[in-house]
Design a protein around this motif. Sequence first.
Motif, PDB file in Angstrom:
ATOM      1  N   ILE A 150      56.504  46.013  46.983  1.00 32.18           N
ATOM      2  CA  ILE A 150      57.801  46.673  46.839  1.00 32.18           C
ATOM      3  C   ILE A 150      57.891  47.221  45.422  1.00 32.18           C
ATOM      4  O   ILE A 150      57.695  46.486  44.455  1.00 32.18           O
ATOM      5  N   VAL A 151      58.192  48.505  45.300  1.00 29.92           N
ATOM      6  CA  VAL A 151      58.392  49.103  43.981  1.00 29.92           C
ATOM      7  C   VAL A 151      59.765  49.749  43.964  1.00 29.92           C
ATOM      8  O   VAL A 151      60.049  50.656  44.753  1.00 29.92           O
ATOM      9  N   GLY A 152      60.628  49.275  43.053  1.00 30.32           N
ATOM     10  CA  GLY A 152      61.962  49.824  42.927  1.00 30.32           C
ATOM     11  C   GLY A 152      62.302  50.180  41.500  1.00 30.32           C
ATOM     12  O   GLY A 152      61.682  49.711  40.546  1.00 30.32           O
ATOM     13  N   VAL A 153      63.283  51.056  41.345  1.00 27.39           N
ATOM     14  CA  VAL A 153      63.857  51.416  40.050  1.00 27.39           C
ATOM     15  C   VAL A 153      62.748  51.862  39.081  1.00 27.39           C
ATOM     16  O   VAL A 153      62.642  51.395  37.953  1.00 27.39           O
ATOM     17  N   THR A 154      61.911  52.758  39.548  1.00 26.27           N
ATOM     18  CA  THR A 154      60.743  53.188  38.767  1.00 26.27           C
ATOM     19  C   THR A 154      60.575  54.697  38.901  1.00 26.27           C
ATOM     20  O   THR A 154      60.752  55.257  39.987  1.00 26.27           O
ATOM     21  N   GLN A 155      60.221  55.332  37.820  1.00 29.15           N
ATOM     22  CA  GLN A 155      59.967  56.763  37.826  1.00 29.15           C
ATOM     23  C   GLN A 155      58.474  57.021  37.961  1.00 29.15           C
ATOM     24  O   GLN A 155      57.661  56.548  37.170  1.00 29.15           O
ATOM     25  N   GLY A 156      58.104  57.754  39.004  1.00 31.24           N
ATOM     26  CA  GLY A 156      56.723  58.163  39.210  1.00 31.24           C
ATOM     27  C   GLY A 156      55.719  57.053  39.383  1.00 31.24           C
ATOM     28  O   GLY A 156      54.605  57.154  38.839  1.00 31.24           O
ATOM     29  N   PRO A 157      56.026  55.975  40.140  1.00 26.15           N
ATOM     30  CA  PRO A 157      55.016  54.927  40.301  1.00 26.15           C
ATOM     31  C   PRO A 157      53.810  55.435  41.093  1.00 26.15           C
ATOM     32  O   PRO A 157      53.938  56.310  41.954  1.00 26.15           O
ATOM     33  N   VAL A 158      52.648  54.865  40.781  1.00 25.99           N
ATOM     34  CA  VAL A 158      51.418  55.153  41.524  1.00 25.99           C
ATOM     35  C   VAL A 158      50.959  53.852  42.170  1.00 25.99           C
ATOM     36  O   VAL A 158      50.678  52.871  41.476  1.00 25.99           O
ATOM     37  N   VAL A 159      50.881  53.848  43.500  1.00 28.72           N
ATOM     38  CA  VAL A 159      50.416  52.683  44.256  1.00 28.72           C
ATOM     39  C   VAL A 159      49.177  53.138  45.013  1.00 28.72           C
ATOM     40  O   VAL A 159      49.275  53.945  45.948  1.00 28.72           O
ATOM     41  N   VAL A 190      53.889  41.680  45.869  1.00 25.08           N
ATOM     42  CA  VAL A 190      54.242  42.253  44.575  1.00 25.08           C
ATOM     43  C   VAL A 190      55.634  42.850  44.696  1.00 25.08           C
ATOM     44  O   VAL A 190      55.937  43.541  45.672  1.00 25.08           O
ATOM     45  N   SER A 191      56.479  42.613  43.690  1.00 23.20           N
ATOM     46  CA  SER A 191      57.820  43.187  43.702  1.00 23.20           C
ATOM     47  C   SER A 191      58.217  43.567  42.285  1.00 23.20           C
ATOM     48  O   SER A 191      58.114  42.761  41.360  1.00 23.20           O
ATOM     49  N   ILE A 192      58.651  44.819  42.116  1.00 16.99           N
ATOM     50  CA  ILE A 192      59.126  45.328  40.830  1.00 16.99           C
ATOM     51  C   ILE A 192      60.507  45.921  41.039  1.00 16.99           C
ATOM     52  O   ILE A 192      60.710  46.726  41.966  1.00 16.99           O
ATOM     53  N   ASP A 193      61.476  45.522  40.205  1.00 14.40           N
ATOM     54  CA  ASP A 193      62.811  46.085  40.360  1.00 14.40           C
ATOM     55  C   ASP A 193      63.429  46.336  38.994  1.00 14.40           C
ATOM     56  O   ASP A 193      62.751  46.312  37.962  1.00 14.40           O
ATOM     57  N   LEU A 246      58.346  41.317  38.787  1.00 10.71           N
ATOM     58  CA  LEU A 246      58.847  41.886  37.543  1.00 10.71           C
ATOM     59  C   LEU A 246      60.317  42.266  37.738  1.00 10.71           C
ATOM     60  O   LEU A 246      60.632  43.084  38.621  1.00 10.71           O
ATOM     61  N   ASN A 247      61.189  41.680  36.917  1.00  8.79           N
ATOM     62  CA  ASN A 247      62.619  41.995  36.939  1.00  8.79           C
ATOM     63  C   ASN A 247      63.031  42.599  35.607  1.00  8.79           C
ATOM     64  O   ASN A 247      62.620  42.121  34.557  1.00  8.79           O
ATOM     65  N   ALA A 248      63.857  43.625  35.651  1.00  9.16           N
ATOM     66  CA  ALA A 248      64.490  44.177  34.446  1.00  9.16           C
ATOM     67  C   ALA A 248      65.994  44.148  34.690  1.00  9.16           C
ATOM     68  O   ALA A 248      66.507  44.911  35.501  1.00  9.16           O
ATOM     69  N   TRP A 249      66.689  43.267  33.983  1.00  8.70           N
ATOM     70  CA  TRP A 249      68.093  42.983  34.296  1.00  8.70           C
ATOM     71  C   TRP A 249      68.993  43.252  33.104  1.00  8.70           C
ATOM     72  O   TRP A 249      68.588  43.119  31.942  1.00  8.70           O
TER      73      TRP A 249
END
Length: 973
Positions: A286-295, A254-257, A222-225
Amino acid sequence: MKAKPIVQKLISLMLIVALAVSMSVSAFPASAAAEVGTTYYIDSANGNDSRDGKSESTAWKTLAKVNDKTTFQPGDQILLKSGSVFTHTFTGNKSEGALILASSGSEGHPIVIGSYGQGPKPIINANGAYAAIRVKNQQYFTIQGLEITNYKISNPDDFLTEYWRRSGIWISTEHQGAKKGITIKDMTIHDINGMSITGETTVTTVQGDTNVNKNANAGILLNAWKWTQGTPDAVYEDVLLEDNHIYNVAGPGVSIDGHMQNPSGYNKNVVIRGNTINNTGADGIIVGVTQGPVVEYNVSYNAGRYGNGSRWIAGMWFWRTDTALMQYNEVGHVYAREKAHSDSAAFDTDILATRDHIFQYNYSHHNEGGFYMDMGRLVNGKNILRYNISVNDRRDGHSSNVINTTDTGIFYNNVFYNDQGTGFSMKENPRITFVNNIFYYTSNPSGAYVAQYPASAQFYYNAFYGQPAPAQAKASIIGDPMFVNPGGSGDGRHTVDGFKLQPGSPLIGAGAAISDNGGEDFWGNLLYLGRGDMGAFESPGSTAGETTEAPAKPQVAVVEVLDTFVRLSSGSMENGVPLNADIFDAATDEKIASAFFSNEYTITGLTPDTAYTFYIKVINAAGNYSEKSDDIQVTTRKSVLLREPEGVKVGNWTVSTTDLTTYDGIISRIPAGSGQGTLTWATDIPETGYYAIYAWTTRGGAGRARNAPYTVHSGGQSKTYIVDQTPLSQGWKHLGIQKLQQGTGGYVQISDNADGTVTADAVKLVYLDDYSFDDIESVMISADKLQLGVGDTARLTVMGVDRLGRQLDLVFDGAELEYVVDNPEIASLQNGIVTGETDGITSISVKVMLDGVQVTSNKLEIFVGRVFQIYEPEFTNAGGAAIDSLVQGTVNTSVTLINSTERKMRVTLIAALYSAEGLVKYGTNEKAVAENSTVTFNVGLTMPEDLTGHYMRVYLWDSLSTLRPLTDVTLWP
């Protein structure tokens, strides 16, 4: 006494569950698609693209019908028949995806991509495209129940020799604002043969993508650009990745940025749950640029083993996250392909994270780079690691540590177990506290691996078995913890029941109670019934250690008062351990701060020049509160705050609002120059008197100035303070104390006359209304040069130092100083300037009358002429403290040399450990010492467990090849 903590923890736990359930129900309604919308069917064997696709009997045949349709409506379902196989035709390197979704659902009515019928999951083979499923700038959709692969059928192993950007599912958004309601669940994703190349390396792919690496592809990406200024931000909200099976993926599982620099614009409501990931070429999650992620409830095995080129990976980790929760996960067998370029820990808090990050109830095992690491870049928070189990995690990453941490952190009720003799080590970090942990480490028969605990960390109420406890540990239990069966663990959380404690374990009821503890142990047992246990297991039903005895009433003193900050202290101890404490505002009885096993209590966020009243209660190891202390009254100090963007700029300054470590969100920067570039704040001083000068420094790094000049001008006098802006820590840095005149006309100025980029953020001047010479407790003398040629000069600085370490420039302040020069024929002294007269060495000190007592400074050695001076060796432990005998852990040997000759000299320091049988081990440090330079050599040696009859020899030779001695051998101790 115990009922209240239990209720508090239950409430906390129920809130977490309720929030998670409410998010799942509201953001991802399972049956909403059936209420509205059209169902489309695709059957690879019996379908026909000329039909309408709206029934099983009129199903489409290919995914092209989906890709060409951009008008799917909310609630529509796109269902692939079970047993179907859809193979994408490789039409060129830029093929976006085998299945492309170009429509959005709506809240409560997502578009669903799934399957129908009986049999195996339908398969999509992307055949080397960018992704098997590609979604761009869409929201409110669910992808579920499919099997996907992505490798080039004609050359499945091309990824081993070429760089390809390939994902299983690739979701991206650009310039579209928030995209919401994304669910991916029950997917089987495998053989995704993209890039493993990681770390600082970037490459150009066969498809033509430049400056990319592992982060450009993943099993689920998941990319948010945002590429263009002035367009809406890109961000995700309400993302659920659940129960997916991901394996044989060259990139991350898994990668989120995202692109946002400020937490207010981070991805939100991201949950990654119940996924099994195996055999990736890079990281697991990998979880990036996220507020309060739950893994949570995920498994990652064999990260780094698929593909090639993996570097700097970890099992599961966060970066640029604002608070985060990692819980109930398992990470095993993270691979370190190259030790010198590998992290390879199970868990990691990485760059630009903010506020508290919690790692709890996780199982880590057989990871080559250890259990946990951080980058030392956490802002305004701490890492909390509790009720985790680490089994046979190694130290084969680049740091050679099982725990490699620099951030502020709390480790409690964890189990660290190793029965393979590979030892245990942690990075030195004075900001770490260990409580209620079990360290179980068997010895290596060779003695090569000895437990290395950080000498600067705090250890309270921990258990140690197999190897000695650190010297500073308090309230420890040494010996067998009496696990049920510790040797039987392997893959799977179900294998760790052996780390429960037997009923007769000495660790039951021997720990310290900790509040806000998550409410349960590793196995779900409630906390606490009796006094807390050590380790990850809380013995159910046990009341061992229970007591109602309260600690004594604390006696509180004021340590320091500034404008927005108060520091209090007490001497409340138990078993040599500082007690936990809660600090209260006496006016409201509101708890405003807590202290974790510390006798110092810091209260921040106060208003300058304001009266406050506080009291504290301390808590003993059994969880009992003391009565409240007497009220203590303080008045914060007046201050003058100068901050960006209020400064007047001259030169090529640039303003940034993306640095998370600034004082108030804004910082200005200017490249190194000649002093023509300046930023000036005018001052309005409220009272004449002494002021403590502080500069806010952001996280630095390479390229930042090591000598940024801050000039404070008042009453016709200017003083310049030199600030090193390269350290990676942020906050207020004390520059010195200076007398300032009331009123306007003064200023503070920062210039570009430095050796790197200069930053300007904030400066404050704190009025010390009660400060005087009487506050000075010691005097330090220094010089801008210690080595002089005949006729050369050096300027002396004399500082008065108070009990808080604050410094007043006594020369600038006009104090009466009496200089003492031992050999004035070697160096003369006039008006604070030393002049070299003839070859030799002399010492200079200074005497000052303080409060009627004459105080003498340290002695400063000045070298004149061409000399080669070698100081005596110094010996310290791993924490940097001086030692006078061998100690377990690391012993560091350092020697300082001053080369005032006209030629470069090669020098080698050799530190060797001997026993009665002869040489045990040695280490070397060889350097070229340039002319007119001072160099310190260091060698660290890890000591064996048994030091009986051992001693060290220290040699200084010109080199290891010629072996010509420069000094006599030093025998120590």
